[in-house]
Design an enzyme around this catalytic site. Structure first.
Site, PDB file in Angstrom:
ATOM      1  CB  SER A 277      51.821 -33.370  44.813  1.00 55.94           C
ATOM      2  OG  SER A 277      52.039 -32.034  45.198  1.00 55.94           O
TER       3      SER A 277
HETATM    4  N1  SAM Z   1      47.997 -28.652  45.523  1.00 55.54           N
HETATM    5  C1  SAM Z   1      48.412 -28.546  44.161  1.00 55.54           C
HETATM    6  C2  SAM Z   1      47.719 -29.514  43.254  1.00 55.54           C
HETATM    7  O1  SAM Z   1      46.908 -30.320  43.722  1.00 55.54           O
HETATM    8  O2  SAM Z   1      47.969 -29.426  42.047  1.00 55.54           O
HETATM    9  C3  SAM Z   1      49.897 -28.654  43.973  1.00 55.54           C
HETATM   10  C4  SAM Z   1      50.577 -27.449  44.410  1.00 55.54           C
HETATM   11  S1  SAM Z   1      52.155 -27.124  43.768  1.00 55.54           S
HETATM   12  C5  SAM Z   1      53.122 -28.441  44.354  1.00 55.54           C
HETATM   13  C6  SAM Z   1      52.535 -25.739  44.812  1.00 55.54           C
HETATM   14  C7  SAM Z   1      51.750 -24.502  44.516  1.00 55.54           C
HETATM   15  O3  SAM Z   1      51.996 -23.547  45.546  1.00 55.54           O
HETATM   16  C8  SAM Z   1      52.142 -23.816  43.222  1.00 55.54           C
HETATM   17  O4  SAM Z   1      51.023 -23.685  42.398  1.00 55.54           O
HETATM   18  C9  SAM Z   1      52.669 -22.450  43.670  1.00 55.54           C
HETATM   19  O5  SAM Z   1      52.396 -21.411  42.765  1.00 55.54           O
HETATM   20  C10 SAM Z   1      51.940 -22.277  44.983  1.00 55.54           C
HETATM   21  N2  SAM Z   1      52.535 -21.305  45.917  1.00 55.54           N
HETATM   22  C11 SAM Z   1      53.824 -21.076  46.212  1.00 55.54           C
HETATM   23  N3  SAM Z   1      53.925 -20.093  47.145  1.00 55.54           N
HETATM   24  C12 SAM Z   1      52.652 -19.704  47.433  1.00 55.54           C
HETATM   25  C13 SAM Z   1      52.086 -18.739  48.301  1.00 55.54           C
HETATM   26  N4  SAM Z   1      52.824 -17.955  49.088  1.00 55.54           N
HETATM   27  N5  SAM Z   1      50.748 -18.606  48.322  1.00 55.54           N
HETATM   28  C14 SAM Z   1      49.949 -19.385  47.538  1.00 55.54           C
HETATM   29  N6  SAM Z   1      50.430 -20.313  46.693  1.00 55.54           N
HETATM   30  C15 SAM Z   1      51.763 -20.478  46.648  1.00 55.54           C
END
Ligand code: SAM
Length: 217
Positions: free
Chosen positions: A64
């Protein structure tokens, strides 16, 4: 680019993207000025690590925008030893910020390769974060209840297991809305069933994919 170049970019990011836009928590600003964000992005994106935008980290996912990480973290009002559940480990950068603030971090990611990469960087930097691979919309029951929950992917509703795993008096930050346009929302859990909701700002996140993610996925 050298470590000194990155340090300079990091200081500029803190001044121009965070302080000037109202991020004023000194411990949080210190965490941003300390953590080498360039290590959390793929090698060929390192020069852009301090840009004022999200960046691709592979597998169609993103790290993000620094400002959004700061807004979400500031809204959580982290205290030393808070037990924090993060959904969407992604690059691990948000986990590192939370750990630097003294939180005990539990982070769930659905994609194994991202979780592995995040673990390598977090270990290298000495941040002890508990990582799990799975559907984060189900939470992480074993270590519940949590003081704070941060969801870093968007949904069209609050996943019920996450609300249940939040302490009464606890706080959750989650992007809620439609697939390509959401509101960053703060949820305060007032009792087993009651909550107070407040919208901080508009945002666009990648979708939560799972049992309590978007109904059409
Ligand atoms: N917090 C992260 C960082 O600091 O880099 C950014 C996260 S990114 C915007 C969103 C993440 O959520 C992705 O890696 C995606 O694979 C994960 N995601 C989506 N659905 C999910 C779920 N049901 N459980 C766990 N992770 C999930």
């Amino acid at each position: 680019m050298s470590d000194l170049d990155f340090k300079f970019l990091r200081e500029q990011m803190v001044a121009r993207q965070l302080k000037s836009r109202g991020i004023n928590d000194d411990k949080l600003l210190y965490a941003f000025s300390k953590i080498p964000r360039e290590l959390f992005v793929p090698q060929d994106k390192r020069a852009y690590a301090y840009d004022d935008s999200p960046l691709p980290i592979g597998l169609e996912q993103t790290i993000s925008q620094p400002y959004i990480v700061a807004v979400m973290t500031q809204a959580l009002k982290i205290k030393e030893n808070d037990k924090v559940l993060e959904i969407g480990t992604g690059s691990g950068y948000q986990s590192a910020i939370l750990a630097e603030l003294g939180a005990k971090v539990y982070s769930v990611e659905r994609l194994l390769d991202l979780s592995k990469r995040a673990k390598e960087v977090l270990d290298y930097l000495g941040y002890r974060v508990n990582l799990k691979v799975g559907d984060g919309t189900l939470g992480w029951l074993e270590f519940s209840p949590y003081d704070k929950i941060i969801v870093t992917a968007a949904g069209d509703r609050i996943p019920q297991p996450l609300f249940e795993q939040l302490k009464i008096g606890g706080r959750m930050v989650i992007p809620l809305g439609e697939r390509f346009s959401q509101n960053l929302t703060v949820i305060d859990k007032l009792s087993k069933k009651e909550m107070r909701k407040e919208v901080i700002c508009g945002c666009i996140f990648v979708p939560l994919i799972g049992d309590y993610g978007y109904k059409d996925n």
